[in-house]
Design an enzyme around this catalytic site. Structure first.
Site: not given
Ligand code: DHB
Ligand code: FE
Length: 299
Positions: A31, A78, A212, A259
């Site tokens: 995502h 988040h 990331h 994640e």
């Protein structure tokens, strides 16, 4: 005494009963909020975005042909629904609907997410009795962690194709759960689904990742070798992959690469036979993130 209890059990409640619910497939996807913005602002054919959305063309067709009755969607919040004041490790959305959250630029113009309170409550009951601590959430807004995977898989429909049970995992505030715990939780979710007394087809989605890092001196880190090896092992050896220590994710895949432990929940919920790999896609970059995507069907 035990036999008396057995006699009063309703038919269809035993695990794997033909009349009960079952997990048919799992879907994995990264995502990124910018993906949602690109879709919402009509930029999906821009040269930057076109190769990314092309990787999901097959998936949208596949989902139309294989629409489940319910999607159990594992994602991370988040600091949107949960501020730093209160952070559950695992939270199951038991409401009948979930509004798209305002993440700073207003809520995304996407449909409200309809829940499945009955199945969610059953899974909570079964998984908590199986010694996993879940937080029951009866009101929760859902951020890009949940709405971007839905957009990638469904495009821009007026309504999402089926009810969704949001399942939020804390991968933001340390300490975060290990890959092993996530994998074992997936197995408990499978058992819970299979003991639900309605003939529902359920998909489980694992989202977030891949490599990331959004912060500090290593911001922008991408590790293609790690990501491809993770995909290979997720397909072929999830049990072995579940033992990867948390620090390996952070070192190799960046601080937000953690994640990826959420993908192990979805993989743990699949049966023990090798899955059919229906689709595999990998693209770098989308914003600061390597995007990985898999569709696995249960054999
Ligand atoms: C990005 C990635 C994320 O996982 C996230 O939650 C926010 C931003 C990014 O690559 O921009
Ligand atoms: Fe994220």
């Amino acid at each position: 005494m035990a036999s008396t209890v057995e006699q009063h059990k309703r038919p269809g409640l035993s695990p794997g009963a033909a009349t009960g619910a079952r997990i048919t497939a799992s879907v994995y996807t990264s995502h990124v909020p910018a993906i949602g913005a690109a879709l919402d602002l009509g930029k999906s054919n821009d040269p930057y975005w076109q190769p990314l959305f092309k990787g999901y063309e097959f998936s949208k067709e596949w989902l139309k042909e294989n629409t489940p009755d319910v999607i159990f969607l594992v994602y991370n919040d988040h600091a949107t629904a949960f501020s730093l004041e209160m952070i559950p490790t695992f939270a199951i959305g038991c409401a009948d609907q979930f509004q798209p959250a305002d993440e700073g630029w207003g809520p995304r113009p996407v449909p409200v997410v309809m829940g499945h309170p009955e199945l969610a409550a059953h899974i909570a009951q079964s998984v908590i009795q199986d010694d996993f601590d879940l937080t029951i959430v009866n009101k929760m807004n859902v951020d890009h962690g949940l709405t971007v995977p839905l957009s990638l898989m469904c495009g821009q429909p007026k309504a999402w194709p089926c009810p969704v049970i949001p399942f939020a995992v804390n991968v933001v505030q340390y300490p975060v759960p290990s890959g092993r715990r996530c994998y074992m939780l997936g197995r408990a979710i499978r058992k819970a689904v299979e003991s639900f007394d309605q003939p529902l087809k359920v998909q489980i989605w694992g989202t977030g990742g891949m490599s990331h890092q959004l912060q500090g001196p290593r911001a922008g880190l991408i590790n293609k070798e790690f990501d491809q090896a993770f995909l290979d092992q997720l397909i072929a050896d999830p049990e072995g992959l579940s033992h990867k220590p948390h620090i390996d994710y952070v070192r190799e895949a960046g601080s937000e690469g953690i994640e990826l432990v959420m993908w192990l929940i979805a993989r743990g919920a699949m049966n023990d036979r090798p899955p059919r790999v229906v689709h595999r896609f990998y693209h770098v970059p989308a914003s600061n993130t390597a995007v990985g995507h898999l569709i696995l069907e249960n054999n």
